[in-house]
Design an enzyme around this catalytic site. Structure first.
Site, PDB file in Angstrom:
ATOM      1  N   ASP A  37      57.449  40.493  10.732  1.00 15.08           N
ATOM      2  CA  ASP A  37      58.285  40.972   9.625  1.00 15.08           C
ATOM      3  C   ASP A  37      57.468  41.150   8.339  1.00 15.08           C
ATOM      4  OD1 ASP A  37      57.811  38.368   9.022  1.00 15.08           O
ATOM      5  OD2 ASP A  37      59.910  37.790   8.759  1.00 15.08           O
ATOM      6  N   HIS A 244      32.011  56.760   7.950  1.00 17.12           N
ATOM      7  CA  HIS A 244      33.231  56.020   7.601  1.00 17.12           C
ATOM      8  C   HIS A 244      33.172  54.573   8.077  1.00 17.12           C
ATOM      9  CE1 HIS A 244      35.514  60.102   7.328  1.00 17.12           C
ATOM     10  NE2 HIS A 244      34.836  59.828   6.246  1.00 17.12           N
ATOM     11  N   ASP A 261      30.636  52.646  -0.874  1.00 14.46           N
ATOM     12  CA  ASP A 261      31.542  53.735  -1.245  1.00 14.46           C
ATOM     13  C   ASP A 261      32.881  53.079  -1.514  1.00 14.46           C
ATOM     14  OD1 ASP A 261      33.252  55.900  -1.421  1.00 14.46           O
ATOM     15  OD2 ASP A 261      32.399  56.968   0.294  1.00 14.46           O
ATOM     16  N   ASP A 272      36.492  57.357  -6.862  1.00 17.22           N
ATOM     17  CA  ASP A 272      35.744  57.433  -5.591  1.00 17.22           C
ATOM     18  C   ASP A 272      34.256  57.483  -5.931  1.00 17.22           C
ATOM     19  OD1 ASP A 272      34.855  57.950  -3.046  1.00 17.22           O
ATOM     20  OD2 ASP A 272      35.792  59.923  -2.865  1.00 17.22           O
ATOM     21  N   HIS A 351      28.136  66.389   6.018  1.00 19.27           N
ATOM     22  CA  HIS A 351      29.435  66.561   5.345  1.00 19.27           C
ATOM     23  C   HIS A 351      29.288  67.507   4.161  1.00 19.27           C
ATOM     24  CE1 HIS A 351      28.303  63.727   2.089  1.00 19.27           C
ATOM     25  NE2 HIS A 351      27.837  62.916   3.028  1.00 19.27           N
ATOM     26  N   HIS A 355      35.235  66.855  -2.738  1.00 17.80           N
ATOM     27  CA  HIS A 355      36.649  67.147  -2.458  1.00 17.80           C
ATOM     28  C   HIS A 355      37.425  66.973  -3.747  1.00 17.80           C
ATOM     29  CE1 HIS A 355      37.054  62.734  -2.481  1.00 17.80           C
ATOM     30  NE2 HIS A 355      35.969  62.714  -1.732  1.00 17.80           N
ATOM     31  N   HIS A 362      41.391  62.245  -1.160  1.00 18.34           N
ATOM     32  CA  HIS A 362      41.116  63.644  -0.803  1.00 18.34           C
ATOM     33  C   HIS A 362      42.345  64.392  -1.275  1.00 18.34           C
ATOM     34  CE1 HIS A 362      38.271  62.131   2.609  1.00 18.34           C
ATOM     35  NE2 HIS A 362      37.759  61.980   1.416  1.00 18.34           N
ATOM     36  N   GLU A 385      29.061  64.492  -4.047  1.00 20.69           N
ATOM     37  CA  GLU A 385      28.580  63.380  -3.233  1.00 20.69           C
ATOM     38  C   GLU A 385      27.624  63.793  -2.108  1.00 20.69           C
ATOM     39  OE1 GLU A 385      31.578  61.701  -0.550  1.00 20.69           O
ATOM     40  OE2 GLU A 385      33.100  62.856  -1.601  1.00 20.69           O
ATOM     41  N   TYR A 389      21.303  61.032   5.900  1.00 18.51           N
ATOM     42  CA  TYR A 389      21.512  59.968   6.885  1.00 18.51           C
ATOM     43  C   TYR A 389      20.519  60.181   8.027  1.00 18.51           C
ATOM     44  CZ  TYR A 389      25.684  60.463   4.072  1.00 18.51           C
ATOM     45  OH  TYR A 389      26.529  60.612   3.002  1.00 18.51           O
ATOM     46  N   ARG A 406      23.961  57.933  -0.006  1.00 18.55           N
ATOM     47  CA  ARG A 406      24.914  58.884  -0.606  1.00 18.55           C
ATOM     48  C   ARG A 406      25.062  58.471  -2.057  1.00 18.55           C
ATOM     49  NH1 ARG A 406      28.538  58.634   2.888  1.00 18.55           N
ATOM     50  NH2 ARG A 406      30.036  57.117   2.085  1.00 18.55           N
ATOM     51  N   GLU A 408      27.663  59.365  -5.198  1.00 18.15           N
ATOM     52  CA  GLU A 408      28.943  60.058  -5.420  1.00 18.15           C
ATOM     53  C   GLU A 408      29.507  59.755  -6.797  1.00 18.15           C
ATOM     54  OE1 GLU A 408      32.147  58.789  -2.775  1.00 18.15           O
ATOM     55  OE2 GLU A 408      33.209  60.669  -3.184  1.00 18.15           O
TER      56      GLU A 408
HETATM   57  N1  GLY Z   1      35.501  57.687   0.013  1.00 21.54           N
HETATM   58  C1  GLY Z   1      35.876  58.825   0.731  1.00 21.54           C
HETATM   59  C2  GLY Z   1      35.033  59.956   0.416  1.00 21.54           C
HETATM   60  O1  GLY Z   1      34.018  59.798  -0.224  1.00 21.54           O
HETATM   61  O2  GLY Z   1      35.348  61.074   0.711  1.00 21.54           O
HETATM   62 MN    MN Z   2      34.532  61.176  -1.784  1.00 25.42          MN
HETATM   63 MN    MN Z   3      33.624  58.075  -1.434  1.00 22.61          MN
END
Ligand code: GLY
Ligand code: MN
Ligand code: MN
Length: 438
Positions: A37, A244, A261, A272, A351, A355, A362, A385, A389, A406, A408
């Site tokens: 619950d 991820h 991240d 972000d 990638h 975004h 996103h 970002e 890798y 990365r 960002e």
């Molecule tokens: N933290 C998700 C992205 O960087 O898109």
């Molecule tokens: Mn991002």
């Molecule tokens: Mn991110």
């Protein structure tokens, strides 16, 4: 709580003007069971909150755009009734009467009256707007209610003939942040920069990734941002090459990099940020080579994030820098044009460079108009970002194995260029090493 209800009222007015005619139905999100619950921490639906500022579950906003210029356009909230017994257990409920006054709706009713009132309100409306296909139960409910209105045809009442996805209109509105949103996003970004600084200060070899995650959450919460905008990625060494990675349960090794991240959500607005730094506070020569490359790619991307450029310009700028760098590092072969043409860079950068950012990490909004990347305009907010890798492989220089980087930041387009909302998070090699030394 004091609410500046005028912000939300203005957004409702703008949506009504765009709709021109018909009725819009925007439900908030359901509560979600975690186990037994126990429920997950409640998060309202972004569109509902954008239009109402109302954070309680079990609520629905209904907007009626009348074609009759003399009749008042209506903005109606359905919400939970006051219930003193439930409030003893679960806490305060605003209730329809107070919600109407405090939030500036034209009317508010108990949620239990929704079906009955909706069937009335839909009558003789030419068009129905709601998030079509977002939730099957809502699809069925709304079609059933529309069917009930249709059944009254002989008494002269017409059911809406058109059904539109209200998100088509809302996505475009939300893409352009208003002053209130920019203020919230600056604040969310600032809190997240504190969290990244704290993580850098606390990082030591031998710690577990989740211990740094705890430092991030501590800093978010300490400043009033009660939730992360998405699950934090705290990725030591090779884990940084898993885009991820959210396991966050490994020990940090001396000599490895740590990629974090993480960003908080503040009053529904996301930040972000990614920073990558050495676990022991000093970049090795190979780590520094790759880091400087990603940083140069990010600078090139941010430099073209301005009005008059297209959405894709930052991605293209980052790619050109990365392609040359991958050749220099002996990760890719041939000319820059050949690397871009063959997309051989994708093995190390798979990638895109960003975004839209807003209530959702996103965020909503189209990236193209027709076949073309859309033009960047003032008050759009997005991430920049780039990354790199490098997984172990026979044809990859061994010194670069398992380096994942990365960087960002969150960027708002301004009239003259851009504003980097997250600039306070240390980013150069010198800044990072300096912070980690002290
Ligand atoms: N933290 C998700 C992205 O960087 O898109
Ligand atoms: Mn991002
Ligand atoms: Mn991110």
């Amino acid at each position: 709580m004091t609410i500046d209800s005028t912000i939300y009222a203005m957004r409702r007015k703008r949506l009504l003007e765009t709709m021109q005619r018909g009725i819009a139905i925007v439900p908030t999100a359901p509560e979600v069971a975690r186990n037994g619950d126990t429920r997950y921490g409640y998060r309202f639906d972004s569109n509902f909150y954008y239009l109402s500022g109302f954070a309680e579950p079990e609520a629905v906003l209904v907007l009626v755009a009348s074609q009759d210029k003399n009749s008042e356009t209506q903005s109606i909230l359905f919400c939970r009734e006051k219930n003193l017994e439930r409030e003893v257990w679960d806490g305060y409920r605003t209730g329809p009467d107070a919600a109407k006054d405090e939030y500036g709706f034209d009317a508010a009713y108990p949620i239990a009256q929704l079906d009955e009132k909706l069937a009335e309100l839909m009558g003789n409306q030419p068009a129905l707007f709601y998030p079509v296909g977002h939730d099957t139960a809502w699809d069925q409910r709304i079609l059933r209610l529309r069917g009930e209105v249709q059944a009254k045809a002989r008494s002269g009442i017409r059911a809406p003939n058109e059904i539109h996805d209200v998100r088509t209109l809302l996505n475009e509105m939300r893409l352009f942040k208003d002053e209130h949103e920019l203020m919230m996003m600056r604040h969310a970004a600032e809190i997240s920069t504190h969290a990244h600084r704290r993580a850098m200060r606390f990082t030591r070899p031998g710690q577990f990734e989740y211990q740094l995650e705890a430092e991030l959450l501590h800093e978010f919460c300490r400043h009033g941002a009660r939730f992360p905008a998405y699950p934090s990625i705290v990725a030591g060494g090779a884990h940084a090459c898993v885009l991820h990675y959210v396991g966050n349960n490994a020990r940090l090794k001396d000599g490895d990099l740590l990629l974090i991240d993480a960003g908080c959500e503040l009053d529904g607005y996301a930040s972000d940020i990614t920073r990558t730094f050495p676990v022991n506070g000093r970049f090795s020569a190979a780590q520094k080579d790759v880091y400087e490359l990603v940083l140069a790619a990010q600078s090139a991307a941010i430099a073209v994030a301005r009005p008059g450029k297209t959405w894709n310009a930052p991605h293209d700028a980052a790619l050109s820098v990365l392609a040359q760098g991958f050749i220099d590092l002996k990760l890719c072969q041939g000319s820059v044009d050949a690397v871009l043409e063959s997309e051989s860079y994708k093995r190390f950068y798979m990638h895109r460079t960003g975004h839209w950012l807003g209530m959702d990490v996103h965020d909503v909004g189209n990236y193209k108009t027709g076949d073309n990347w859309r033009a960047l305009q003032t008050s759009m907010v997005f991430t920049v970002e780039p990354g790199c890798y490098i997984r172990p492989a026979d044809d990859v220089p061994q010194a670069l194995w398992n380096i994942g980087i990365r960087i960002e930041d969150d960027v708002a387009i301004t009239e003259l260029g851009n504003e980097v909302l997250t600039a306070a998070a240390p980013k150069t090699v010198a800044e990072i090493e300096e912070l980690m030394r002290t």
